[in-house]
Design a protein around this motif. Structure first.
Motif, short mmCIF file in Angstrom:
data_model
loop_
_atom_site.label_atom_id
_atom_site.label_comp_id
_atom_site.label_asym_id
_atom_site.label_seq_id
_atom_site.Cartn_x
_atom_site.Cartn_y
_atom_site.Cartn_z
N GLN A 204 -80.40 7.46 105.68
CA GLN A 204 -81.29 8.60 105.87
C GLN A 204 -80.51 9.89 106.07
O GLN A 204 -79.28 9.89 106.17
CB GLN A 204 -82.27 8.39 107.02
N ASN A 205 -81.28 10.97 106.13
CA ASN A 205 -80.72 12.30 106.34
C ASN A 205 -81.06 12.77 107.76
O ASN A 205 -82.18 12.56 108.23
CB ASN A 205 -81.33 13.28 105.33
N ASP A 207 -81.19 16.17 109.96
CA ASP A 207 -81.10 17.63 110.07
C ASP A 207 -80.95 17.94 111.55
O ASP A 207 -81.90 17.83 112.32
CB ASP A 207 -82.37 18.26 109.49
N MET B 29 -83.94 10.26 126.49
CA MET B 29 -83.43 10.34 125.12
C MET B 29 -83.66 9.02 124.38
O MET B 29 -84.00 9.02 123.19
CB MET B 29 -81.94 10.69 125.14
N GLU B 32 -87.21 9.10 123.32
CA GLU B 32 -87.42 9.95 122.14
C GLU B 32 -86.90 9.27 120.87
O GLU B 32 -87.42 9.46 119.78
CB GLU B 32 -86.73 11.30 122.34
N PHE B 358 -90.61 23.32 116.41
CA PHE B 358 -89.80 22.71 117.46
C PHE B 358 -90.63 22.30 118.68
O PHE B 358 -90.43 21.23 119.25
CB PHE B 358 -88.70 23.68 117.89
N PRO B 374 -90.08 21.37 125.05
CA PRO B 374 -89.11 21.33 123.94
C PRO B 374 -89.32 20.04 123.15
O PRO B 374 -89.54 18.97 123.73
CB PRO B 374 -87.75 21.31 124.65
N GLY B 375 -89.26 20.14 121.84
CA GLY B 375 -89.48 18.97 120.99
C GLY B 375 -88.19 18.21 120.76
O GLY B 375 -87.17 18.46 121.40
N PRO B 376 -88.22 17.22 119.86
CA PRO B 376 -87.04 16.38 119.62
C PRO B 376 -85.81 17.18 119.21
O PRO B 376 -85.91 18.26 118.65
CB PRO B 376 -87.50 15.45 118.50
N TRP B 377 -84.66 16.57 119.47
CA TRP B 377 -83.38 17.26 119.32
C TRP B 377 -82.67 16.92 118.02
O TRP B 377 -81.52 17.30 117.82
CB TRP B 377 -82.49 16.96 120.53
N ALA B 378 -83.34 16.23 117.13
CA ALA B 378 -82.77 15.96 115.81
C ALA B 378 -83.91 15.57 114.89
O ALA B 378 -84.93 15.03 115.36
CB ALA B 378 -81.73 14.83 115.87
N LYS B 379 -83.75 15.87 113.61
CA LYS B 379 -84.78 15.51 112.64
C LYS B 379 -84.23 14.41 111.72
O LYS B 379 -83.39 14.68 110.86
CB LYS B 379 -85.20 16.74 111.82
N LEU B 380 -84.70 13.19 111.94
CA LEU B 380 -84.25 12.04 111.15
C LEU B 380 -85.29 11.76 110.07
O LEU B 380 -86.48 11.59 110.38
CB LEU B 380 -84.06 10.81 112.03
#
Lengths: 413, 422
Positions: A204-205, A207, B29, B32, B358, B374-380
């Motif tokens: 996966q990617n 960001d 964490m 999340e 965010f 604050p929303g998640p700290w990374a977008k997977l």
């Protein structure tokens, strides 16, 4: 795999093409390298990794293989060089990535797009690739093309707003703080994604916007605003709930008159114990300081009394005495102190590694101890292009002729 | 909006969370990341429920914003681990768990019969992460530390503040943030190892050592140059060279006006052209200054002394005249990585964060409120992180966990409650 890498290292067999630079990216791949992954830094002498040009330099002699700043962040890694401006640069990058499990990068988003090395491009080369992009402000949105550094991002993330003397300008920490904060979030996400791939086969990617991770350093400040409409103010070294809570100057050590101790009493018992040690048990019964609320209301007087007392005490000795009585206290340790700290020594925090250009130098290891698979900083930081022949011939499968041709035409500069 | 079904990479896994304020971010964490995180509290509640600030400034164990922040997305149960029945229930849950994350003092888990050897024998696959101020053993292992002590002993405080004045710390606890986030990295490494081998292990995480990670370049500077970098005030110190003030007052607040390599750094020529375009370059357009500042072929060692003072003076005058937004937008056009010094209000109004969706809204139905977090700290892309629910109220999920996972009956639960076990 070198002799020093062990086949049962956690990440044995995992290969990383590390295009990331400066702080955040290299500190993410350092976790992987120090636990056995084969991390290959992809750099260029045409546009050198900026940290290779940053001090401290051994003997104060600038040189791309002589920066302690770069070295500390790049233990256990290999390095190849690749000139992305060369007509074959992108193709070579893809040949390497095809043999890798993970690609990291921390440019602004336009770089990988311009090279045709986005996640979609790379998935065509290696379907189960995991790619993590770590631009300052993320890969989308109106600020996505903005650059920045850790000092600036701590300001943008609201950390500087909470890091200064009360009522003064927002100076922030004295370090590029977010460079040493957000890599942990990125590494946690990356390794979780690697585990997902191990279980499901799916890549996966990721960001990873550095700002968004950094905002998790000040979350209660943010909630105080969204819930109460309050903009919290910086407290220096003080605390909303506790007093005494601060740093107090101690006696000079030799000609060094910059010795400080941090003291944080979180209970009345701790405060009473402190007053006993100071030889002023009456402090604890003084109506100005009797309860936590009394102490919070009279902090200026409290701090002045404490500072007058600590000024005559050697910091280390005072720390020992206070801790023995159960009072949270610690010397404000300098870099020199950290190198001789017995607790860090007990945990083996600093690793001494022999670098061919820089000699025997201290490197930071990770801050956790894994009982079964401890970190193994198995080599010092790589020289620029140190592993070119190995990487391009053995990993990317270039023939001898192809390799020589690319050397001659400058593709590997 | 929060997703009720976990989508993150840890969705198949369960965490038993025994952390106090030191380590609560670590459990969160993991939540999340998708894990089912069960936060354990003593029957009279976790002390962090009393950490300020509070909802509408009303001190109350269900209204601590600290508690809300670091425990959202978890489920919550009460359990007295010091009682044999409590210990027994915990061990039954260990059978169904993949991780323990705890921050009790070294030896405390052993004292209640839940030390690593016991846990490991009971569930050899389980990863147990122990977060403490100084680590499980060593000369300082039994010492007490709050966030400030961690900041001091780990070296961050010595790098925060101004020369000749007291060292300070960020007023949001960075020792706790650092130790929790780094503990999650160690936990994920152990997790990956377990997936490959089936074997669990112990993660021993120290706050002091986690803070040591924040020295920037201070350790190699001591190692190589024998120079103790000290707190630089408004400025940065790179390798023992003070690079000059970089936080400047703009017309409407502050900007962080740093370029790579110092005040002018690699983009000195462009910066001077920019100042000149606004008629504010002073004498920096002279050949002498251009030569001095043109570091583009050189090394990132900033100018010092009088030169530095003059550059600061020119920049201070320039920044004061424009708004933060204009300064930073123009700086970015010439590849200067300047940024805005944001206040909390700025952040919530920030168009970029809004464009990236965010912020996350969580329902606090008991208060009839929706709260922005604050929303998640990374977008997977394949396994997105999620913020799932507000922090649990005291014992909120006792029935879900003890009946749902351990099949206890309603009378069993009532007995445990009246006996003070839950």
């Amino acid at each position: 795999m070198t002799d020093a890498q062990l086949p049962d290292d956690v990440f044995a067999g995992i290969r990383v093409a590390d295009f990331a630079w400066v702080g955040v990216g290299p500190l993410v791949s350092k976790y992987l390298a120090d636990h056995g992954a084969e991390v290959i830094r992809v750099e260029s002498s045409v546009r050198p990794e900026p940290l290779r040009r940053a001090p401290p330099f051994v003997d104060d002699q600038p040189g791309l293989d002589n920066s302690g700043y770069y070295a500390d962040f790049n233990s256990s890694k290999r390095c190849c060089s690749l000139n992305m401006q060369h007509p074959q640069g992108v193709e070579l990058a893809k040949r390497l990535i095809a043999e890798c499990d993970i690609v990291t990068e921390s440019f602004t988003p336009k770089a990988m797009r311009a090279w045709g090395l986005t996640y979609d491009d790379l998935r065509a080369v290696r379907p189960d690739i995991i790619m993590i992009s770590m631009p300052m402000y993320g890969s989308t949105g109106p600020w996505s093309m903005w650059q920045g550094y850790g000092h600036v991002l701590q300001a943008a993330a609201g950390i500087s707003h909470l890091t200064h003397y009360p009522g003064e300008e927002p100076i922030g920490t004295g370090v590029a703080y977010t460079d040493f904060l957000v890599p942990h979030f990125a590494a946690a996400a990356l390794i979780a994604a690697l585990d997902h791939r191990q279980r499901t086969g799916e890549g996966q990617n990721i960001d990873f916007g550095q700002l968004e991770a950094a905002l998790h350093a000040t979350e209660t400040m943010i909630l105080d605003y969204t819930v109460n409409g309050r903009e919290q103010e910086a407290l220096g070294a003080r605390h909303l709930d506790h007093a005494p809570h601060g740093t107090y100057q101690c006696a000079p050590r030799g000609d060094d008159d910059d010795r400080w101790i941090a003291i944080a009493c979180t209970t009345d018992d701790e405060w009473r114990a402190l007053a006993e040690i100071a030889g002023r048990p009456q402090w604890a019964d003084d109506p100005r300081f009797h309860t936590r609320f009394d102490r919070l209301s009279n902090q200026d007087q409290l701090d002045a009394l404490l500072a007058a007392w600590t000024r005559a005490q050697p910091a280390e000795q005072l720390m020992q005495t206070l801790q023995a009585a159960g009072v949270p206290a610690g010397v404000v340790q300098t870099p020199e102190d950290l190198r001789s700290d017995p607790q860090l020594a007990h945990r083996g925090h600093f690793w001494m590694l022999d670098h061919p250009a820089m000699g025997r130098r201290a490197y930071d290891g990770p801050s956790f101890r894994l009982s079964e698979t401890p970190a193994n900083l198995h080599k010092p930081a790589p020289l620029l292009g140190e592993n070119n022949e190995y990487v391009w011939k053995q990993i990317a499968h270039l023939s001898d002729d192809e390799y020589v041709e690319l050397l001659i035409t400058g593709a590997l500069e | 909006m929060p997703a009720n079904t976990p989508t993150g990479p840890l969705a198949p896994f369960r965490v038993l969370d025994l952390t106090n304020e030191l380590g609560q971010l670590a459990g969160r964490m993991l939540a999340e990341l998708g894990a089912d995180v069960i936060k354990f509290e003593p029957p009279d509640g976790d002390p962090a429920r009393w950490n300020a600030p509070f909802y509408h400034d009303e001190p109350h164990p269900e209204r601590s914003l600290f508690w809300w922040t670091f425990n959202h997305s978890k489920r919550g149960v009460t359990l007295d681990l010091s009682r044999p029945r409590g210990r027994d229930l915990f061990l039954q849950l260990v059978d169904q768990a993949d991780f323990i994350v705890e921050s009790t003092p070294p030896g405390a888990m052993d004292a209640v019969g839940l030390g690593w050897e016991t846990i490991h024998a009971r569930n050899p696959r389980l990863v147990m992460t122990s977060i403490t101020p100084f680590g499980q053993d060593g000369p300082y292992a039994q010492w007490r530390a709050t966030d400030l002590i961690g900041a001091a002993m780990g070296g961050l405080a010595s790098l925060c503040g101004a020369p000749g004045r007291p060292p300070i710390r960020p007023s949001a606890a960075q020792g706790y943030t650092q130790v929790s986030a780094q503990a999650v990295v160690g936990t994920m490494i152990a997790h990956y190892h377990r997936t490959r081998t089936g074997r669990g292990q112990r993660v021993d995480q120290s706050m002091q050592e986690a803070v040591t990670f924040t020295h920037d370049n201070a350790m190699p500077t001591w190692d190589i140059r024998g120079i103790n970098i000290t707190r630089p005030g408004n400025g940065r110190n790179i390798g023992g060279y003070w690079s000059g003030q970089y936080v400047f007052e703009a017309a409407d607040g502050y900007v962080a006006a740093l370029s790579f390599g110092g005040l002018f750094g690699l983009t000195a020529r462009q910066t001077i052209e920019w100042l000149d375009h606004h008629g504010m370059a002073d004498d920096l357009t002279s050949e002498e200054w251009l030569a001095k500042l043109d570091a583009s072929q050189g090394v990132l060692i900033p100018p010092g002394g009088d030169d530095s003072d003059h550059l600061i003076e020119v920049l201070a005058k320039f920044c004061k005249r424009f708004t933060r937004a204009q300064l930073v937008a123009e700086a970015q056009q010439i590849r200067n990585g300047w940024g805005i010094v944001h206040t909390p209000a700025d952040l919530l109004q920030n168009e970029h964060l809004q464009a990236r969706n965010f912020w996350t809204e969580l329902e606090h139905e008991d208060l009839d409120e929706t709260v922005t977090y604050p929303g998640p700290w990374a977008k997977l892309s394949a396994t997105p992180l999620s913020v799932r629910r507000r922090a649990p109220k005291l014992g909120e999920h006792n029935q879900d966990i003890y009946s749902g996972l351990l099949n206890l009956s309603a009378p069993d639960l009532a007995n445990l409650k009246s006996a003070g076990v839950i």
